[in-house]
Design a protein around this motif. Structure first.
Motif, PDB file in Angstrom:
ATOM      1  N   TYR A 191       0.830  -1.212   0.000  1.00 55.61           N
ATOM      2  CA  TYR A 191       0.000   0.000   0.000  1.00 55.61           C
ATOM      3  C   TYR A 191       0.863   1.260   0.000  1.00 55.61           C
ATOM      4  CZ  TYR A 191      -3.716   3.282   1.260  1.00 55.61           C
ATOM      5  OH  TYR A 191      -4.597   4.331   1.278  1.00 55.61           O
ATOM      6  N   SER A 192       1.741   1.364   1.003  1.00 56.17           N
ATOM      7  CA  SER A 192       2.521   2.602   1.058  1.00 56.17           C
ATOM      8  C   SER A 192       3.562   2.649  -0.047  1.00 56.17           C
ATOM      9  CB  SER A 192       3.155   2.801   2.432  1.00 56.17           C
ATOM     10  OG  SER A 192       3.841   1.669   2.841  1.00 56.17           O
TER      11      SER A 192
ATOM     12  N   SER B 120       2.064  -2.050  11.906  1.00 55.82           N
ATOM     13  CA  SER B 120       1.426  -2.114  10.597  1.00 55.82           C
ATOM     14  C   SER B 120       1.363  -3.555  10.091  1.00 55.82           C
ATOM     15  CB  SER B 120       2.183  -1.233   9.613  1.00 55.82           C
ATOM     16  OG  SER B 120       1.803  -1.526   8.300  1.00 55.82           O
TER      17      SER B 120
ATOM     18  N   ARG C 112       8.808   9.342   2.022  1.00 55.36           N
ATOM     19  CA  ARG C 112       7.674  10.068   1.458  1.00 55.36           C
ATOM     20  C   ARG C 112       7.768  10.198  -0.052  1.00 55.36           C
ATOM     21  NH1 ARG C 112       2.663  10.437   3.369  1.00 55.36           N
ATOM     22  NH2 ARG C 112       2.733  10.474   5.608  1.00 55.36           N
TER      23      ARG C 112
ATOM     24  N   ARG D 270      -2.159  13.534   2.567  1.00 59.96           N
ATOM     25  CA  ARG D 270      -2.856  12.703   1.593  1.00 59.96           C
ATOM     26  C   ARG D 270      -3.307  13.487   0.383  1.00 59.96           C
ATOM     27  NH1 ARG D 270      -6.006  10.213   5.768  1.00 59.96           N
ATOM     28  NH2 ARG D 270      -4.804   8.501   6.671  1.00 59.96           N
TER      29      ARG D 270
ATOM     30  N   LEU E 251      -2.218  -0.906   6.687  1.00 56.15           N
ATOM     31  CA  LEU E 251      -2.025   0.473   7.090  1.00 56.15           C
ATOM     32  C   LEU E 251      -0.774   1.048   6.448  1.00 56.15           C
ATOM     33  CD1 LEU E 251      -2.805  -0.052  10.841  1.00 56.15           C
ATOM     34  CD2 LEU E 251      -4.310   0.820   9.067  1.00 56.15           C
ATOM     35  N   SER E 252      -0.891   2.295   6.018  1.00 54.85           N
ATOM     36  CA  SER E 252       0.264   2.944   5.432  1.00 54.85           C
ATOM     37  C   SER E 252       1.269   3.270   6.533  1.00 54.85           C
ATOM     38  CB  SER E 252      -0.188   4.221   4.730  1.00 54.85           C
ATOM     39  OG  SER E 252       0.865   5.150   4.722  1.00 54.85           O
ATOM     40  N   ILE E 253       2.490   2.765   6.371  1.00 51.20           N
ATOM     41  CA  ILE E 253       3.520   3.019   7.381  1.00 51.20           C
ATOM     42  C   ILE E 253       3.858   4.505   7.407  1.00 51.20           C
ATOM     43  CG2 ILE E 253       5.902   2.516   8.039  1.00 51.20           C
ATOM     44  CD1 ILE E 253       5.439  -0.300   6.868  1.00 51.20           C
ATOM     45  N   ALA E 254       3.835   5.122   6.218  1.00 47.63           N
ATOM     46  CA  ALA E 254       4.119   6.553   6.166  1.00 47.63           C
ATOM     47  C   ALA E 254       3.097   7.339   6.996  1.00 47.63           C
ATOM     48  CB  ALA E 254       4.121   7.021   4.715  1.00 47.63           C
ATOM     49  N   ASP E 255       1.823   6.940   6.929  1.00 51.79           N
ATOM     50  CA  ASP E 255       0.796   7.600   7.733  1.00 51.79           C
ATOM     51  C   ASP E 255       1.052   7.394   9.223  1.00 51.79           C
ATOM     52  OD1 ASP E 255      -0.514   8.632   5.623  1.00 51.79           O
ATOM     53  OD2 ASP E 255      -2.221   7.260   5.670  1.00 51.79           O
TER      54      ASP E 255
END
Ligand code: NA
Ligand code: NA
Lengths: 305, 170, 426
Positions: free
Chosen positions: A175-176, C159, C232, C426, C166-170
């Motif tokens: 996803y990321s 995560s 990112r 986002r 889930l986005s790890i970056a988030d």
């Protein structure tokens, strides 16, 4: 609770998923038909481990039943490789006809020498490409794209043959990785495309259906041998009877996922000329279909209407 | 006893060196993957599984050495209140139990390795047994170093515990 | 009965001083023998528990931390913190906390933070007339900040445990405001405690000096930019970023600072191997333990129990927090994330809690557990660095626990503290 023997079954999918519900359904049938001698308890959501782990656990008789995808069996039970070949089936209906017939029976039997009893095939849908860059309308569009694939030699070779850059990544990072651009896309079926949330970050889906891989329900040979012949027959029959139930649920699930993904504005390419894709697979077949047994199976699948 | 201890010190040192080499190699593999993917737009499919197997090696080797050097986390609060003699007995029970676990690592790790013998690992093309060899090797060292602790205690030599910074003298 | 064998063996071994990893492993082994299951499963889970790609972030971040400590990056960050906040009330206490913010931004490990900053600050504090307990307390509790600020390998573990959706970056971004909030409340606490004890302040070095010190610390601070920017912008994944951090730390210390020689490189590597092996063996053995928990259906029963108690989200979150705090006092963080996420996340989401928000709560909560006996890795590290007993440290640590728990409650009940920042990206 009044069961004499409770068979423990593993599934990596969450509760409510068609495969999980199918095995629960099978348990219900089994309980009725054996007057409570046999029941099934499903451990969903990979509670007992990932597929590679639970396959070993099944072999050692730690758990009794296991719903797994074919991939992890490819390097163990040679015959399973044939359904993991790209574009080997013409479509989902063709896959059903093959797996419900003598070829399917033969593949189920092939598990036995390795410590497993193959009981039934479930639907795994068809896998197609998605990405965040552009709609893939021809094989040229895939050129140089970084596409995540599962750690499997066939899939890696398939991606290379299509001109893409096969990038193995753990599923959890996809996803990321798409979001940030580490990779351009991945490939999966409608329900996984939806439930993983990947459609939120990859806006282009191309229904090339390169892989139509059924999933399989196996029983531990060690547990199987403890059952009476009568109970063995009951288990086999209940497993078989759970298949139509599963396919119905799967179809509904697939439709719901498709609707959700389309509603989110994902651009879906349905009209695609598969010929060039299939032609590119010659090298993959050459490399992976080596034994006479596999060559014969491929030929017979192709010859099935 | 001291000559055995000296020999085992060399074993521990070698194991730690191998483990450290594993960590460095892992760093090289992952860096290579990032560079290949980002700069050359070409992924190395073997780097991830290879790094994971290396990680298994250095964890189990490092963990076994940790028994000898006493750097595993433990909870000694209750033991403060016990006389020294009782404490030593409890430590010995502890070490015996760990020997048992090491034996499990060795025996059942071997079973797993054997059963994975003819499975070929994807992307690496090597036998699935390699997945479980770290646990087997680690098991051997866990047994060796725990037995050494028992023998040292019987001979009145010191054994290291978590939080004690003084190195073993041997 | 099986449950009692599992927990009984675990607690007995814990009490007689068996290393925690083996308490978990042996308890699982004993239970499996008792039930009559093939014992291979214990060792299979031990092996697959550590054979997870995302766990690689742990050795890499620890390695990076070791290189930064031995190669002078950490000292320069502490010097920068000293010049910035040393003149405030509670001087070196404030410096210690600020240094945790700076260092925490480049290391994901509370233990590395406590070692690095404690090692540098506690002797200085003792020299300047601070009590050693105060130094240890501040060091230990402020090191939780490292878990909250990106990068944090514990967020990665979460995560993965959450099923990888889930986005790890988030998650990384979500920890920033709670981490800074924790720093702020600890600084206020340090201020009060210092005033009561009459601790001195440092003099402000002047803007020119501050500039020079800042210049010296730039390569260290740049690491934050590289890690965060790299993830990112899609150059590498979050778990790969840990490897890049180690490589970058090696490059800075050998090429820019020229503080790293072969001998200290070898020592840093060996130290990283020791710490990693210790942590990951616990994770591996916890995987066996967790497998048995699932096999014995303990999580499912717990969820039923909680649902029976209440269906008010506020109460549920409070209960989850209390259970986690309790578990956190006797177990280590990473295994607890692996064990509790599949249990509590479904409960929390069922009551409308955002999974990213829940991750922040979980990490902060279990971070507090790292500072509490009996099994508090960071507390042990802090005590080892300050050479005081655990008992001496926890007698005076209460105000800092209080500040951390206060922050935890804020973070729990104000979701936007966690969710607002990621929504901007986002
Ligand atoms: Na951090
Ligand atoms: Na703790």
């Amino acid at each position: 609770a009044a069961c004499e023997t409770t068979l423990k079954s593993s599934d990596t999918h969450p509760d409510g998923y068609p495969t999980v519900e199918a095995v629960k359904h099978m348990g219900k049938l089994l309980e009725e038909r054996t007057d409570g001698r046999l029941c099934i308890e499903v451990f969903h959501s990979a509670q007992l481990g990932q597929e590679k782990d639970t396959i070993e656990q099944t072999k050692f008789g730690v758990i009794d039943l296991n719903r797994v995808s074919m991939g992890p069996f490819n390097n163990l039970v040679e015959e399973t490789k044939v359904v993991s070949l790209p574009y080997v089936f013409k479509g989902v209906d063709h896959m059903h006809r093959v797996m419900d017939g003598p070829i399917g029976e033969e593949i189920l039997k092939a598990f036995e020498p390795h410590g497993y009893v193959g009981l039934a095939f479930y639907d795994g849908g068809s896998r197609s490409f998605y990405n965040k860059v552009k709609p893939i309308k021809s094989i040229e569009d895939l050129e140089g794209m970084k596409i995540r694939v599962m750690q499997s030699d066939i899939f890696v070779d398939m991606m290379s043959a299509l001109g893409a850059n096969a990038t193995p990544l753990p599923y959890g990072e996809v996803y990321s990785a798409i979001q940030t651009g580490v990779i351009d896309g991945a490939e999966n079926n409608w329900p996984s495309f939806e439930s993983s949330g990947h459609y939120e970050v990859a806006g282009h889906y191309t229904l090339d259906e390169h892989l139509i891989v059924p999933e399989v329900l196996v029983m531990s040979k060690a547990s199987w041998d403890k059952l009476s012949a009568e109970d063995q027959a009951a288990v086999r029959q209940a497993a078989r009877d759970s298949v139509p139930f599963m396919r119905e649920m799967w179809a509904a699930r697939e439709k719901a996922s498709e609707e959700k993904v389309r509603a989110a504005g994902v651009e879906v390419v349905t009209e695609i000329d598969k010929e060039p894709f299939m032609a590119a697979m010659d090298s993959v077949y050459e490399k992976h279909v080596t034994s006479d047994k596999l060559k014969d199976l491929v030929a017979r699948i192709r010859a099935t209407d | 006893m001291t000559s055995v201890a000296r020999a085992l010190r060399h074993v521990a040192r070698l194991a730690l060196w191998l483990a450290a080499a594993g960590l460095i190699l892992m760093t090289v593999f992952i860096t290579a993957q990032v560079v290949a993917r980002y700069i050359f737009n070409d992924s190395l499919v073997w780097s991830e599984p290879a790094a994971v197997i290396l990680m298994g090696w250095f964890i189990f080797l490092g963990a076994a050495v940790g028994i000898r050097e006493g750097y595993h986390l433990s909870f000694d609060v209750l033991l403060y209140f016990l006389p020294k003699k009782a404490k030593l007995w409890l430590y010995s029970i502890s070490d015996l139990v760990v020997v048992g676990f090491g034996a499990g690592m060795l025996w059942f790790g071997s079973q797993l390795a054997l059963s994975a013998w003819d499975v070929k690992l994807p992307s690496l093309g090597i036998s699935g047994a390699y997945d479980f060899l770290p646990i087997v090797g680690g098991g051997v060292l866990v047994i060796l170093f725990s037995l050494e602790r028992l023998a040292r205690r019987a001979a009145g030599l010191p054994t290291a515990r978590f939080g004690e910074t003084d190195p073993l003298e041997d | 009965m099986e449950v009692w064998v599992l927990f009984g063996t675990f607690v007995f071994l814990l009490l007689i001083g068996t290393p925690v990893a083996f308490c978990l492993g042996v308890a699982s082994f004993a239970t499996v023998l008792y039930i009559g299951l093939p014992p291979v499963v214990v060792f299979q889970q031990l092996n697959s528990g550590v054979s997870v790609f995302a766990l690689m972030a742990i050795p890499f971040f620890i390695f990076a931390g070791e290189l930064m400590v031995r190669g002078d990056i950490a000292r320069r960050l502490v010097a920068l913190a000293g010049a910035m906040v040393g003149h405030m009330r509670g001087g070196l206490g404030q410096v210690n906390i600020t240094a945790s913010v700076l260092f925490g931004g480049i290391s994901g490990s509370a233990a590395a933070d406590a070692t690095a900053i404690g090692g540098l600050m506690i002797p200085q504090m003792r020299e300047k007339g601070y009590s050693v307990e105060y130094g240890v307390n501040v060091t230990v509790v402020s090191s939780i900040i490292a878990l909250m600020l990106p990068p944090s390998h514990n967020m990665i573990i979460y995560s993965i445990s959450a099923g990888g959706r889930l986005s790890i970056a988030d998650l990384f971004t979500a920890g920033i405001i709670p981490g800074l909030l924790l720093a702020a409340s600890l600084m206020v606490t340090a201020w009060f405690v210092a005033r009561k004890a009459g601790y001195p302040t440092e003099s402000f070095p002047g803007w020119a000096m501050l500039g020079a010190i800042f210049f010296n610390a730039i390569p260290g601070i740049l690491l934050i930019v590289i890690i965060f920017g790299g993830v990112r912008s899609g150059i590498f994944t979050a778990s790969e970023s840990s490897c890049i951090a180690a490589v970058y730390a090696l490059l800075v210390t050998t090429l820019a600072y020229r503080t790293m020689n072969w001998a200290s490189f070898v020592e840093a590597t060996k130290a990283a191997v020791r710490t990693t092996a210790m942590v990951l063996l616990v994770i591996g053995c916890a995987a066996s333990f967790g497998w048995l928990l699932a096999f014995l259906r303990i999580p499912a029963e717990l969820v039923e129990l909680m649902k029976a108690v209440s269906n008010n989200p506020i109460i549920i979150l409070l209960m989850i927090n209390l259970v986690l705090l309790m578990l956190g006092t006797f177990m280590d963080m990473s295994p607890l994330i692996v064990i509790t996420t599949p249990i509590f996340l479904p409960v929390a989401t069922a009551f409308g809690v955002d999974p990213v928000h829940f991750g922040v709560i979980l990490v902060l909560n279990l971070g507090i557990g790292l500072c509490t006996p009996p099994v508090g890795t960071v507390l042990f590290v802090g005590c080892a660095v300050g050479r005081i007993s655990v008992w001496d440290a926890i007698r005076t640590i209460w105000p800092f626990y209080g500040a951390a728990v206060f922050t935890l409650l804020l973070v729990t009940y104000i979701p936007s503290l966690s969710l607002w920042l990621p929504s901007l990206f986002r």
